[in-house]
Design an enzyme around this catalytic site. Structure first.
Site, mmCIF file in Angstrom:
data_model
loop_
_atom_site.group_PDB
_atom_site.id
_atom_site.type_symbol
_atom_site.label_atom_id
_atom_site.label_comp_id
_atom_site.label_asym_id
_atom_site.label_seq_id
_atom_site.Cartn_x
_atom_site.Cartn_y
_atom_site.Cartn_z
ATOM 1 N N HIS A 77 43.210 126.734 8.825
ATOM 2 C CA HIS A 77 42.215 126.656 10.339
ATOM 3 C C HIS A 77 41.960 128.335 11.033
ATOM 4 C CE1 HIS A 77 41.878 124.514 14.789
ATOM 5 N NE2 HIS A 77 42.020 124.979 14.805
ATOM 6 N N HIS A 127 38.964 130.456 13.437
ATOM 7 C CA HIS A 127 37.536 130.136 14.402
ATOM 8 C C HIS A 127 36.905 132.006 13.637
ATOM 9 C CE1 HIS A 127 38.601 126.843 16.632
ATOM 10 N NE2 HIS A 127 39.559 127.388 16.496
ATOM 11 N N GLN A 133 32.979 122.776 20.579
ATOM 12 C CA GLN A 133 34.234 123.687 21.502
ATOM 13 C C GLN A 133 34.543 122.668 23.039
ATOM 14 O OE1 GLN A 133 36.025 126.910 21.523
ATOM 15 N NE2 GLN A 133 36.852 125.039 22.780
ATOM 16 N N HIS A 190 40.828 118.959 16.297
ATOM 17 C CA HIS A 190 42.127 119.820 17.365
ATOM 18 C C HIS A 190 42.030 118.595 17.781
ATOM 19 C CE1 HIS A 190 39.258 123.609 16.541
ATOM 20 N NE2 HIS A 190 40.249 124.295 16.849
ATOM 21 N N GLU A 194 45.961 119.442 21.503
ATOM 22 C CA GLU A 194 46.618 120.185 21.747
ATOM 23 C C GLU A 194 46.434 121.000 23.467
ATOM 24 O OE1 GLU A 194 43.530 123.933 20.255
ATOM 25 O OE2 GLU A 194 45.147 125.482 20.535
ATOM 26 N N ASP A 198 44.785 130.298 12.591
ATOM 27 C CA ASP A 198 43.685 130.171 14.338
ATOM 28 C C ASP A 198 42.942 131.063 15.120
ATOM 29 O OD1 ASP A 198 42.711 127.971 15.960
ATOM 30 O OD2 ASP A 198 43.974 128.112 17.478
HETATM 31 FE FE FE2 Z 1 41.422 125.739 16.640
#
Ligand code: FE2
Length: 429
Positions: free
Chosen positions: A57, A59, A152, A210, A213, A309
């Site tokens: 995971h 970005h 996102q 996701h 979260e 992440d």
């Molecule tokens: Fe993430």
């Protein structure tokens, strides 16, 4: 028989002492005392040799952008998303590629050779998607880069996110992503899970969302994710990332939920560094840790892989592409301190995450691809304790990084000696 390379005297993660012989880009043999000829013999006596680290995971479109255009003042997830929204219109194809390639260099040097990165599809230009598809090709000789189409700003909350997600998948993005807890309503979140899973089922793709979260115990989209997985026959192909709301959920509800996740074979990807940093920000004291219930999931047979992440981006101001940092934090936050649990933490940044990503060629076994890392540690627990130095990294049978550094010299009271922080741990009784 002759080999290209033989690594002599390494210690495998399970404690076995073995030599590793490599022919071409494959592992040709793993056994003690290989005597056959090799073009090159490398002595790794007493050092841990492991399959590479895997980050399930990340970005990569945002990494190494810390400070652009400003830093996250509140430290919350939501300010991070807003800050990323400010940066997005300023992104250029070249800048995304440059930062991503710089990060891949860091990763390669750390023995991190497989990364699943989410890529934001809410920018109508799909600039980051195209840039990361290019990066994927460029690093294919040493890093397995898997891309997730990630809306996102919300599949329904952001105007063109739905269409852009499809466009990104048409361009060759590998995995379907989502963010149900960020949609406008719980109902929209639930619908987004259903629609995204249906898209994945139609296209034969994996899903990694996701999911929940948040510290809100009533954020229960994981329930829908497990349900859709089972309904659409996606077992073994779906992961829920973060799942932090489970930290705060009612225990009775969790006792019903965990067997459903296990039954659907949905994997979990907590991101300990980021969860401990972003969650609990609205608490006074006691402050919640935010990480999902890892030991309980493992007890139910749910597959868990730890992700990094973020590294130096709108959400996190630190990071070095070191999956041992991730395992170290995970072990503390989850209180997984028994020897067996600490070994499991190492597996969750290596083999478990490889399984979640579906990497068939991965592993230290005959016939598997010759990707590995040699660490300045004698076993996985020591590797985590020391966040051990990488002595050598091999990808596709070729050495791609190597270090030979003299140990630090101590000079105390006339004593001059090299410092060695390795420590023989007695077998548990
Ligand atoms: Fe993430």
């Amino acid at each position: 028989m002759s080999f290209d390379v033989v690594l002599k005297g390494g210690v495998l993660p399970d404690g076995t002492h073995a030599d590793v012989a490599i022919a071409g880009d494959r592992i040709a043999a793993i056994e003690p005392g290989i005597t056959a000829e090799a073009r090159e013999t490398i002595d790794i006596t007493g050092h841990l040799v492991s399959p590479p680290f895997v980050d399930p995971h990340f970005h990569m479109d945002a990494t190494l952008s810390y400070g652009q255009p400003r830093i996250n003042g509140s430290g919350t997830l939501l300010e991070g998303i807003a800050l990323w929204g400010e940066l997005k219109p300023m992104l250029t194809h070249e800048a995304v590629i440059e930062r991503a390639l710089a990060y891949c260099d860091w990763a390669a040097s750390m023995g991190l050779l497989a990364i699943r990165t989410h890529v934001d599809v809410c920018d109508d230009r799909l600039l980051a998607v195209e840039a990361l598809l290019e990066v994927k090709q460029q690093v294919a000789g040493y890093i397995d880069l898997q891309l997730v189409a990630f809306p996102q700003d919300g599949l329904y909350r952001s105007p063109n996110a739905r269409e852009n997600t499809i466009r990104a998948l048409d361009l060759g993005v590998d995995v379907v992503g989502g963010i149900p807890h960020f949609e406008r309503t719980m109902a929209d979140g639930r619908a987004s899970v259903t629609e995204l899973c249906e898209i994945a089922a139609e296209r034969g793709l994996m899903v990694d969302m996701h999911c929940d979260e948040t510290d809100d115990p009533l954020s229960r989209h994981i329930e829908q994710l497990a349900y859709e997985t089972q309904r659409l026959g996606l077992q073994g192909r779906v992961a829920g990332s973060h799942l932090t709301s489970m930290h705060s959920m009612d225990n009775y509800y969790v006792s019903k939920l965990l067997p459903l996740i296990a039954e659907a074979e949905v994997a979990a990807i907590p991101n300990p560094l980021i969860n401990i940093t972003l969650q609990g920000r609205h608490d006074t004291y006691p402050k919640r840790r935010g990480m999902t219930r890892v030991p309980e999931m493992l007890k139910h047979g749910i597959k868990v892989g730890f992700g990094q992440d973020c590294v130096l981006d709108p959400w996190y101001s630190l990071g070095t592409a070191d999956m041992l940092d991730v395992a170290f934090m995970a072990l503390h936050v989850a209180q997984m301190t028994s020897p067996a649990d600490m070994r499991r933490c190492f597996e969750m940044v290596t083999t478990q995450s490889a399984e979640i990503m579906g990497l068939d060629h991965y592993g230290l076994a005959t016939g598997k691809r010759a990707d590995l890392v040699v660490l300045d540690a004698g076993n996985p627990i020591e590797a985590i304790r020391l966040r051990a130095e990488r002595l050598m990294v091999m990808a596709r049978g070729k050495v791609i990084a190597r270090r030979d550094r003299a140990p630090m010299q101590l000079m105390i009271s006339g004593r001059e000696a090299g410092i060695d922080r390795r420590f023989e741990v007695p077998e548990p009784r």
